[in-house]
Design an enzyme around this catalytic site. Structure first.
Site, PDB file in Angstrom:
ATOM      1  NE  ARG A 133     -21.912  -4.425   4.352  1.00  0.00           N
ATOM      2  CZ  ARG A 133     -20.892  -4.578   3.507  1.00  0.00           C
ATOM      3  NH1 ARG A 133     -19.736  -5.024   3.970  1.00  0.00           N
ATOM      4  NH2 ARG A 133     -21.014  -4.246   2.242  1.00  0.00           N
ATOM      5  CD  GLU A 142     -18.995  -2.565   9.031  1.00  0.00           C
ATOM      6  OE1 GLU A 142     -19.105  -3.665   8.441  1.00  0.00           O
ATOM      7  OE2 GLU A 142     -18.167  -1.699   8.712  1.00  0.00           O
ATOM      8  CE  LYS A 180      -4.308   1.535   2.135  1.00  0.00           C
ATOM      9  NZ  LYS A 180      -5.385   1.148   3.088  1.00  0.00           N
TER      10      LYS A 180
HETATM   11  C1  LIG Z   1     -18.728  -1.999   5.149  1.00  0.00           C
HETATM   12  C2  LIG Z   1     -17.556  -1.057   5.215  1.00  0.00           C
HETATM   13  N1  LIG Z   1     -16.961  -0.838   6.404  1.00  0.00           N
HETATM   14  C3  LIG Z   1     -15.913   0.007   6.492  1.00  0.00           C
HETATM   15  C4  LIG Z   1     -15.438   0.638   5.366  1.00  0.00           C
HETATM   16  C5  LIG Z   1     -14.301   1.630   5.474  1.00  0.00           C
HETATM   17  N2  LIG Z   1     -13.128   1.184   4.726  1.00  0.00           N
HETATM   18  C6  LIG Z   1     -12.826   1.661   3.543  1.00  0.00           C
HETATM   19  S1  LIG Z   1     -11.456   1.015   2.902  1.00  0.00           S
HETATM   20  C7  LIG Z   1     -11.216   0.049   4.285  1.00  0.00           C
HETATM   21  C8  LIG Z   1     -10.044  -0.860   4.390  1.00  0.00           C
HETATM   22  C9  LIG Z   1     -10.007  -1.779   3.216  1.00  0.00           C
HETATM   23  O1  LIG Z   1      -8.851  -2.591   3.339  1.00  0.00           O
HETATM   24  P1  LIG Z   1      -8.441  -3.435   2.070  1.00  0.00           P
HETATM   25  O2  LIG Z   1      -9.636  -4.113   1.525  1.00  0.00           O
HETATM   26  O3  LIG Z   1      -7.308  -4.266   2.493  1.00  0.00           O
HETATM   27  O4  LIG Z   1      -8.008  -2.365   0.982  1.00  0.00           O
HETATM   28  P2  LIG Z   1      -6.666  -1.492   0.930  1.00  0.00           P
HETATM   29  O5  LIG Z   1      -7.062  -0.115   1.443  1.00  0.00           O
HETATM   30  O6  LIG Z   1      -5.633  -2.168   1.770  1.00  0.00           O
HETATM   31  O7  LIG Z   1      -6.284  -1.446  -0.520  1.00  0.00           O
HETATM   32  C10 LIG Z   1     -12.231   0.261   5.189  1.00  0.00           C
HETATM   33  C11 LIG Z   1     -12.324  -0.397   6.511  1.00  0.00           C
HETATM   34  C12 LIG Z   1     -16.104   0.398   4.145  1.00  0.00           C
HETATM   35  N3  LIG Z   1     -15.719   1.018   2.998  1.00  0.00           N
HETATM   36  N4  LIG Z   1     -17.127  -0.463   4.093  1.00  0.00           N
END
Ligand SMILES: Cc1ncc(C[n+]2csc(CCOP(=O)(O)OP(=O)(O)O)c2C)c(N)n1
Ligand SMILES: CC(=O)[C@@H](O)[C@H](O)COP(=O)(O)O
Ligand SMILES: [Mg+2]
Length: 640
Positions: free
Chosen positions: A399, A371, A285
């Protein structure tokens, strides 16, 4: 080949069709130019940076190998899709990202045929890709479903529901697990540890190792074909992975920045016979931009920044954020009460629980993007006598609605819901708007629903919630900074179901819920200037309503207007229901409810969004004047 080497390759690539005319050897240069363009653009717009930087090579390789948009490419969450947008005809608009009238910060169907599915809430990509895959299979049409899902998003149950169902799709479903060992914060839980073992157990696969392992995974005909490649060697058996147990061919882990490994694997997968296939790529990342690579959060979400130094623009010093006020208030409560604990669903910094966790690591839980689990976990904690605060953004709490009903409200368990990002949130747009929590919570028996009008009120509500043991209680507050009001030295316990008069008047009464109070008071000033004496009440509670206060105001004023930062079915609906139940509307009282419009509002600055929603002072004044002009014929001029 690029006719004029002086011309950047990226200038010759507007769409994946252009990309696919390049030679494999040109892809490295293209990826470097794409990364530079993204850094330049996000430096000017702000937004999500680290995730997109980590998938530059993956984006190039996927569009190079697969027949997008016929192959349906779905980016889970979609915050990493800026390189995808640049390569799919939107480079000219990339600097309008997340601005009113500009590109969305996530994928969006209405934006491009290359965005077959809108994302933003995580972990939906495999389900959607499966839908596309099965749909094209049944219709006899070409096209695969390709889901790119992060390790963080893979911590949500929905991903497993989809994988459990994936066998139906055969080789039309491809899941690419983008494992950068990060969520917004470092990832948590057993899955994260499992993925780390997968990555550490086998070396990153070079082509030889990949041909060997990959060939072992293919059905016989393809396996034999692979045997002919000079790369094939005696296969090593990779222990069955979790994904293989779910019916996927597992391929990986491979270096997600190595185009020489990515492209041949994707070509093999594209031509594979059986499926579904899960390709495990390991990426970094923030890749390729030192300030992001070196940052703890890998520059997940950034303000505009100086691309040379990486220095982000600093917001002018002002009142504290609601999030910060909440976190400090909860920490103070937890110092007083050892049964208070806090739960976040992968949003420790966004909810402020990262600071709470520093003070109380043993009473703070990050459950990952889960969630639904967070809510029922909190219910279990409450049933065991703890005082859990479940801190979840309004939009993400959607959710877990059934868990709120089934596991908390019906059992009347004292779970506290700290609902951040309530109301319109600005740049994240419709998918992240906190529009519905009052509607979906105040309809539940046993539930108490509060809304803070400012940061002082929020402190009182945290304290009130901490002491409220007789059932579930929720308090909501917006994204951003407070009003600058002084914070209370000693928090008060608010009487449940009691509002407060903030300004006394006689002819018009504005019943406000939450931070619209500021605009309600401005409107009252403007109405007073027109000779219309106006009362302003901060109801504090959407449930239970302060019926005594509302009744008194309805019986003593000519016009009553409710205003709230929520959709229909919230405060206004409850006030109208109470008034009609009590016959208060029979005597010609003029009641108007002001709420968010019945549309999904696009991203913009929050103040512009509330203007568009018609919830600022001038529109409140206008609503009152129209109600007063209501003519005897009963035709409501307000509708004119
Ligand atoms: C249901 C939900 N909960 C929380 C989020 C907030 N959120 C956005 S990106 C993220 C982390 C995603 O991690 P990953 O899938 O590993 O993607 P990366 O940012 O590492 O590329 C979160 C928790 C969301 N978008 N959707
Ligand atoms: C992509 C995603 O869902 C999160 O990064 C979200 O954008 C965070 O929102 P805030 O910026 O309001 O914390
Ligand atoms: Mg990740």
């Amino acid at each position: 080949m690029n006719a004029n080497p002086a011309t950047p390759l990226l200038d010759t690539v507007s769409t994946p069709e252009d990309l696919r005319k390049l030679a494999p050897a040109q892809l490295r240069q293209l990826a470097d130019e794409l990364r530079a363009e993204m850094i330049s653009a996000v430096g000017q717009t702000g937004g999500h940076l680290g995730s997109g930087l980590g998938v530059v090579e993956l984006t190039v390789a996927i569009h190079y190998v697969f027949d997008t948009p016929v192959d349906r490419l779905i980016w889970d969450v979609g915050h990493q899709a800026y390189p995808h947008k640049i390569l799919t005809g939107r480079r000219d608009r990339i600097r309008t990202l997340r601005q009113g009238g500009g590109l969305s910060g996530f994928t969006k169907r209405s934006e491009s045929e290359y965005d077959p599915f809108g994302t933003a809430h995580s972990s939906t990509s495999i389900s959607a890709a499966l839908g596309f895959a099965i749909g094209s299979k049944i219709k006899g049409e070409p096209g695969r479903g390709i889901a790119v899902i992060g390790d963080g998003a893979m911590s949500a149950g929905m991903a497993y529901e989809a994988m459990n169902n994936a066998r139906e799709a055969g080789n039309r479903l491809i899941v690419i697990l983008n494992d950068n060992d990060m969520s917004i914060a470092p990832p948590v839980g057993g899955l994260s540890a499992y993925l780390a073992r997968l990555v550490s157990s086998g070396q990153f696969l070079g082509l030889r190792g990949l041909a060997r392992k990959f060939a072992r995974r293919l059905p016989r005909p393809l396996h034999l074909a692979a045997k002919k490649t000079d790369e094939f060697a005696r296969g090593m058996a990779m222990g069955g992975t979790l994904f293989e147990e779910l019916g996927f061919y597992y391929v990986g882990p491979l270096d997600g920045h190595d185009l020489d490994a990515l492209v041949p694997v994707l070509e093999n997968v594209r031509d594979a016979g059986e499926g579904p296939i899960l390709i495990h790529v390991v990426t970094q990342k923030g890749k390729g931009y030192a300030p992001a690579e070196n940052a703890a959060d890998k520059y997940h979400g950034v303000q505009k920044f100086d691309v040379i130094t990486g220095e982000q623009a600093k917001a002018p010093a002002g009142p504290p954020s609601y999030t910060g006020v909440f976190a400090r208030a909860l920490t103070a409560e937890a110092r007083r009460d050892p049964t208070i604990c806090a739960i976040t669903a992968a949003m420790p910094s966004g909810t402020g629980l990262d600071s709470f966790a520093q003070a109380f690591p043993d009473r703070s839980f990050d459950v990952g993007i889960a969630e639904q689990h967070a809510v029922t976990f909190a219910a279990g904690l409450a049933a065991q006598g703890m005082r859990p605060f479940c801190a979840i953004y309004s939009t993400f709490l959607q959710r877990a609605f059934d868990q709120v009903v089934h596991d908390v409200a019906i059992q009347n368990l004292p779970v506290r819901f700290a609902i951040d990002r309530a109301g319109l949130v600005g740049a994240d747009g419709a998918t992240h708007a906190g529009s519905f929590d009052v509607t979906y919570l105040a309809t539940l028996p046993n539930m108490v629903v509060m809304a803070a009008a400012d940061e002082a009120e929020l402190v009182h509500m945290v304290h009130t919630a901490a002491l409220h043991d007789s059932g579930p209680i929720a308090f909501r507050y917006p994204r951003g900074n407070g009003t600058g009001v002084a914070l209370p030295e000693v928090p008060q316990v608010l009487e449940i179901g009691k509002g407060r008069i903030v300004r006394e008047g006689a002819k018009v009464a504005i019943l406000s819920l939450g931070t619209r109070l500021t605009e309600a008071l401005k409107a009252a000033d403007q109405l007073e200037a027109k000779g219309l004496s106006t009362t302003v009440a901060d109801l504090r509670f959407a449930k239970p309503l302060d019926s005594d206060l509302i009744r008194r105001l309805m019986l003593s004023h000519e016009v009553v207007v409710t205003v709230e930062e929520g959709a229909i079915g919230g405060l206004g609906a409850h006030v109208l229901t109470m008034a009609s139940d009590e016959g208060l509307t029979d005597a010609g009282l003029r009641i108007r409810t002001m709420r968010l419009p019945d549309v999904f509002q696009d991203h913009d600055k929050p103040e512009a969004q509330y203007d568009e929603a018609g919830l600022n002072a001038p529109q409140i004044v206008d609503t009152v004047l129209k109600a007063l002009r209501h003519n005897s014929a009963g035709v409501n001029e307000a509708r004119a």
